[in-house]
Design a protein around this motif. Structure first.
Motif, PDB file in Angstrom:
ATOM      1  N   ARG A  98     -20.052 -59.079  61.634  1.00  0.00           N
ATOM      2  CA  ARG A  98     -20.206 -59.344  63.060  1.00  0.00           C
ATOM      3  C   ARG A  98     -21.700 -59.341  63.359  1.00  0.00           C
ATOM      4  O   ARG A  98     -22.368 -58.321  63.217  1.00  0.00           O
ATOM      5  N   LYS A 117     -15.176 -71.025  48.708  1.00  0.00           N
ATOM      6  CA  LYS A 117     -16.126 -69.921  48.851  1.00  0.00           C
ATOM      7  C   LYS A 117     -16.743 -69.562  47.506  1.00  0.00           C
ATOM      8  O   LYS A 117     -16.054 -69.528  46.489  1.00  0.00           O
ATOM      9  N   LEU A 131     -17.475 -71.721  57.539  1.00  0.00           N
ATOM     10  CA  LEU A 131     -16.520 -70.614  57.609  1.00  0.00           C
ATOM     11  C   LEU A 131     -16.116 -70.360  59.059  1.00  0.00           C
ATOM     12  O   LEU A 131     -16.939 -70.487  59.962  1.00  0.00           O
ATOM     13  N   GLU A 132     -14.868 -69.985  59.254  1.00  0.00           N
ATOM     14  CA  GLU A 132     -14.364 -69.762  60.609  1.00  0.00           C
ATOM     15  C   GLU A 132     -14.904 -68.464  61.199  1.00  0.00           C
ATOM     16  O   GLU A 132     -15.037 -67.454  60.508  1.00  0.00           O
ATOM     17  N   ALA A 133     -15.223 -68.505  62.485  1.00  0.00           N
ATOM     18  CA  ALA A 133     -15.763 -67.341  63.187  1.00  0.00           C
ATOM     19  C   ALA A 133     -15.359 -67.407  64.647  1.00  0.00           C
ATOM     20  O   ALA A 133     -14.897 -68.433  65.147  1.00  0.00           O
ATOM     21  N   PRO A 139     -16.625 -59.154  56.402  1.00  0.00           N
ATOM     22  CA  PRO A 139     -16.431 -60.103  57.505  1.00  0.00           C
ATOM     23  C   PRO A 139     -17.395 -59.725  58.638  1.00  0.00           C
ATOM     24  O   PRO A 139     -17.027 -59.062  59.606  1.00  0.00           O
ATOM     25  N   MET A 155     -23.526 -59.907  54.075  1.00  0.00           N
ATOM     26  CA  MET A 155     -22.845 -61.193  53.944  1.00  0.00           C
ATOM     27  C   MET A 155     -22.559 -61.541  52.487  1.00  0.00           C
ATOM     28  O   MET A 155     -21.433 -61.917  52.136  1.00  0.00           O
ATOM     29  N   ARG A 195     -14.987 -73.299  62.950  1.00  0.00           N
ATOM     30  CA  ARG A 195     -15.859 -73.272  61.782  1.00  0.00           C
ATOM     31  C   ARG A 195     -17.311 -73.339  62.228  1.00  0.00           C
ATOM     32  O   ARG A 195     -17.683 -74.145  63.075  1.00  0.00           O
ATOM     33  N   ALA A 239     -17.381 -64.199  53.676  1.00  0.00           N
ATOM     34  CA  ALA A 239     -17.864 -65.540  53.349  1.00  0.00           C
ATOM     35  C   ALA A 239     -17.923 -65.787  51.847  1.00  0.00           C
ATOM     36  O   ALA A 239     -18.087 -66.938  51.412  1.00  0.00           O
ATOM     37  N   GLU A 259     -18.626 -63.339  65.060  1.00  0.00           N
ATOM     38  CA  GLU A 259     -17.818 -62.503  64.172  1.00  0.00           C
ATOM     39  C   GLU A 259     -17.027 -63.369  63.211  1.00  0.00           C
ATOM     40  O   GLU A 259     -16.249 -64.232  63.641  1.00  0.00           O
ATOM     41  N   LEU A 260     -17.204 -63.145  61.923  1.00  0.00           N
ATOM     42  CA  LEU A 260     -16.476 -63.915  60.920  1.00  0.00           C
ATOM     43  C   LEU A 260     -15.024 -63.505  60.861  1.00  0.00           C
ATOM     44  O   LEU A 260     -14.674 -62.339  61.029  1.00  0.00           O
ATOM     45  N   SER A 261     -14.158 -64.480  60.605  1.00  0.00           N
ATOM     46  CA  SER A 261     -12.731 -64.197  60.468  1.00  0.00           C
ATOM     47  C   SER A 261     -12.400 -63.585  59.121  1.00  0.00           C
ATOM     48  O   SER A 261     -11.379 -62.922  58.966  1.00  0.00           O
TER      49      SER A 261
END
Length: 347
Positions: free
Chosen positions: A187, A34, A327-329, A185, A179, A216, A344, A339-341
């Motif tokens: 949404r 990141k 990135l995982e969401a 994180p 972001m 991801r 970022a 929604e991001l976990s």
């Protein structure tokens, strides 16, 4: 607004020279990396990796927009170069990106606009330097080639979002800040606006398959992504959330490209699917009873039985999300949310 397909069509022969180049890429999958969050006073490197900057005033407007956000701006050495429809020779466009990553005074890098040409410079990027100097790298449309290529070779999370020539309105700015500056994180949900209507008419969500999915975020412009298949710059799509957008494509071309993703095995690997906007993609005029975008989704995405929706604020539109690549969401196909976990960027 640039029609990305036009540049692909007019320059496809010149791009064939890639076949004779020596590809330099990581043999092993890199760990997710990141970049640091942006902050007021940071310097943004402005580059033209594809289409040429014909009008200097457009670049000045982009600079003033970024300055209004509190940033300083450093122009790429070759930003005003021209080589036909390209912003200079491949080596020079790549050199600007390599230099911006190597320059310690530059905190983030933004493309001025898309067009065509990014895939041509993928073999010329210095991925080791990029990996050693992780920075925010952002753009959309043809920039998809760089977003996907850089992520696949370095693990660096990149961003599908505004370019310098974008409309820097409140929706796009708020998403950009949340972001990349606030490091939230995020949404992402579409704006709710009925206007003078009884129900929402614009920016509606179309649910293809209900449910939630986690993975991801990978994707970008459909045409550009489909043209990268078979190259070493395509990441592993297993258990990913595939997001797509496009502009100026007849429906049969969208059908053809999604079919390409399907027979390449990518659609079977993903855990969820999001299509943003296909701007100016009307049913084909040449034949009776053309398919629609909904028909394409019913034919190719519905049978996957995986959470999927379309209509997200991603694409060649004024109001746009800033979407991290790599990135995982979690997506909720019924609510049309992403929604991001985690954040970022690193604070």
């Amino acid at each position: 607004m640039l029609n990305r397909r036009h540049f692909l069509h007019t320059s496809i022969l010149s791009g064939l020279g890639l076949a004779n180049m020596n590809f330099k890429f990581s043999e092993e999958k890199a760990a997710t990396l990141k970049p640091a969050a942006l902050k007021p006073g940071d310097t943004i490197g402005l580059v033209c990796p594809a289409y040429s900057a014909f009008i200097k005033e457009d670049v000045q407007v982009a600079i003033e927009s970024l300055e209004a956000l509190g940033f300083k701006v450093k122009k790429g050495k070759h930003i005003f170069d021209r080589y036909g429809y390209l912003a200079g020779k491949d080596e020079d466009r790549a050199a600007d990106i390599n230099q911006m990553f190597a320059d310690k005074s530059v905190n983030g890098i933004m493309a001025m606009h898309g067009g065509w040409g990014c895939a041509r410079i993928l073999p010329l990027l210095d991925y080791k330097t990029i990996q050693r100097n992780p920075k925010v790298f952002i753009g959309y449309s043809d920039i998809t080639a760089l977003l996907i290529g850089i992520y696949s070779q370095t693990g660096l999370v990149t961003f599908h979002g505004p370019v310098g020539s974008s409309s820097w309105n409140s929706f796009s700015v708020d998403n950009f800040k949340s972001m990349l500056i606030d490091a939230q994180p995020v949404r992402m949900t579409n704006p709710v606006k009925k206007g003078d209507n009884l129900t929402q008419v614009e920016d509606r969500i179309y649910t293809i398959n209900v449910g939630k999915a986690k993975g991801r975020l990978l994707g970008g412009n459909l045409t550009v992504l489909s043209h990268l298949l078979g190259s070493p710059y395509v990441p592993d799509f297993k258990n990913s959330i595939l997001f797509l957008e496009d502009v100026g494509e007849d429906i049969y071309r969208v059908d053809r490209m999604i079919t390409q993703l399907k027979i390449a095995g990518i659609l079977n690997q993903i855990s969820g699917f999001v299509f943003g906007k296909c701007t100016d993609c009307p049913p084909s005029k040449g034949g009776f009873g053309s398919l629609t975008m909904e028909d394409i989704f019913e034919d190719h995405i519905k049978p996957l039985q995986k959470p999927a929706f379309s209509g997200a604020m991603i694409g060649h539109i004024k109001d746009k999300f800033t979407v991290p690549v790599g990135l995982e969401a979690t997506i909720d196909a019924e609510k049309g949310s992403i929604e991001l976990s985690e954040a970022a960027v690193n604070k």
